[in-house]
Design a protein around this motif. Structure first.
Motif, PDB file in Angstrom:
ATOM      1  N   SER A  29       0.852  -1.187   0.000  1.00 52.30           N
ATOM      2  CA  SER A  29       0.000   0.000   0.000  1.00 52.30           C
ATOM      3  C   SER A  29       0.884   1.231   0.000  1.00 52.30           C
ATOM      4  O   SER A  29       2.036   1.192   0.449  1.00 52.30           O
ATOM      5  CB  SER A  29      -0.959   0.000   1.192  1.00 52.30           C
ATOM      6  N   ARG A  31       0.721   5.841   0.089  1.00 52.03           N
ATOM      7  CA  ARG A  31      -0.018   7.086   0.313  1.00 52.03           C
ATOM      8  C   ARG A  31       0.598   8.086  -0.650  1.00 52.03           C
ATOM      9  O   ARG A  31       1.811   8.304  -0.641  1.00 52.03           O
ATOM     10  CB  ARG A  31       0.134   7.525   1.759  1.00 52.03           C
ATOM     11  N   GLU A  32      -0.246   8.682  -1.505  1.00 55.28           N
ATOM     12  CA  GLU A  32       0.275   9.548  -2.563  1.00 55.28           C
ATOM     13  C   GLU A  32      -0.660  10.717  -2.836  1.00 55.28           C
ATOM     14  O   GLU A  32      -1.848  10.663  -2.524  1.00 55.28           O
ATOM     15  CB  GLU A  32       0.487   8.746  -3.846  1.00 55.28           C
ATOM     16  N   PHE A  81      -3.450  13.938  -0.032  1.00 51.65           N
ATOM     17  CA  PHE A  81      -2.886  12.597  -0.005  1.00 51.65           C
ATOM     18  C   PHE A  81      -3.999  11.569   0.153  1.00 51.65           C
ATOM     19  O   PHE A  81      -4.946  11.776   0.907  1.00 51.65           O
ATOM     20  CB  PHE A  81      -1.861  12.452   1.124  1.00 51.65           C
ATOM     21  N   ASP A  83      -4.761   7.313   0.662  1.00 50.11           N
ATOM     22  CA  ASP A  83      -4.261   5.968   0.943  1.00 50.11           C
ATOM     23  C   ASP A  83      -4.769   5.041  -0.141  1.00 50.11           C
ATOM     24  O   ASP A  83      -5.960   5.027  -0.461  1.00 50.11           O
ATOM     25  CB  ASP A  83      -4.739   5.500   2.319  1.00 50.11           C
ATOM     26  N   SER A  84      -3.881   4.253  -0.692  1.00 50.55           N
ATOM     27  CA  SER A  84      -4.189   3.435  -1.871  1.00 50.55           C
ATOM     28  C   SER A  84      -5.035   2.216  -1.592  1.00 50.55           C
ATOM     29  O   SER A  84      -5.610   1.648  -2.504  1.00 50.55           O
ATOM     30  CB  SER A  84      -2.878   2.954  -2.504  1.00 50.55           C
ATOM     31  N   SER A  86      -4.605  -1.762   0.111  1.00 47.66           N
ATOM     32  CA  SER A  86      -3.510  -2.718  -0.101  1.00 47.66           C
ATOM     33  C   SER A  86      -3.784  -3.570  -1.340  1.00 47.66           C
ATOM     34  O   SER A  86      -4.915  -3.947  -1.615  1.00 47.66           O
ATOM     35  CB  SER A  86      -3.299  -3.597   1.122  1.00 47.66           C
ATOM     36  N   LYS A 117       4.245   7.545   1.810  1.00 47.88           N
ATOM     37  CA  LYS A 117       4.327   6.326   2.608  1.00 47.88           C
ATOM     38  C   LYS A 117       4.258   5.110   1.693  1.00 47.88           C
ATOM     39  O   LYS A 117       3.475   5.068   0.750  1.00 47.88           O
ATOM     40  CB  LYS A 117       3.161   6.279   3.588  1.00 47.88           C
TER      41      LYS A 117
END
Length: 125
Positions: A29, A31-32, A81, A83-84, A86, A117
């Motif tokens: 996973s 964070r972008e 940002f 969170d993708s 997982s 991250k």
């Protein structure tokens, strides 16, 4: 982007080697944040890849890279940002890997990409 104009460019950010020799059901996973996407750009310009045979050197020429998909990606128009979630990379269980982030821009589009991250976990199913 430079000199007040989009520039054609390719960049790779490659992790150090990651030992998964005693790991199973591994998930990735990130964070972008992505900004400045336009009609000339896509998520294909901002790829997340994994290799189990990258020897070092130019990642565009060395190693076999598998594009990892299935992430929840940011909308591409702000600095928020995201969170993708997982993504399963268990095909690489038991191996040593490198994770890479490949960025492409053209004179028609140069998105901005920030990664804050990167997390690898073992799933308990």
């Amino acid at each position: 982007y430079g000199d007040n104009a989009n520039q054609a460019n390719e960049n790779w950010l490659v992790s150090p080697q990651i030992d998964l020799s005693e790991r199973s059901q591994v998930r990735l996973s990130i964070r972008e944040a992505i900004n400045f996407m336009n009609e000339h750009t896509s998520y294909d310009d901002l790829q997340i890849l994994v290799s189990s045979n990258y020897p070092g050197g130019d990642p565009g020429q060395e190693g076999d890279w598998e594009v990892i998909t299935g992430f929840n990606r940011p909308p591409g128009n702000n600095w928020t940002f995201v969170d993708s979630g997982s993504v399963d990379i268990s095909a690489f269980d038991g191996q040593s890997i490198h994770i890479a982030f490949r960025y492409l821009s053209t004179t028609s589009g140069a998105p901005a990409w920030q990664i804050s991250k990167i997390i690898l976990t073992e799933s308990s199913q």
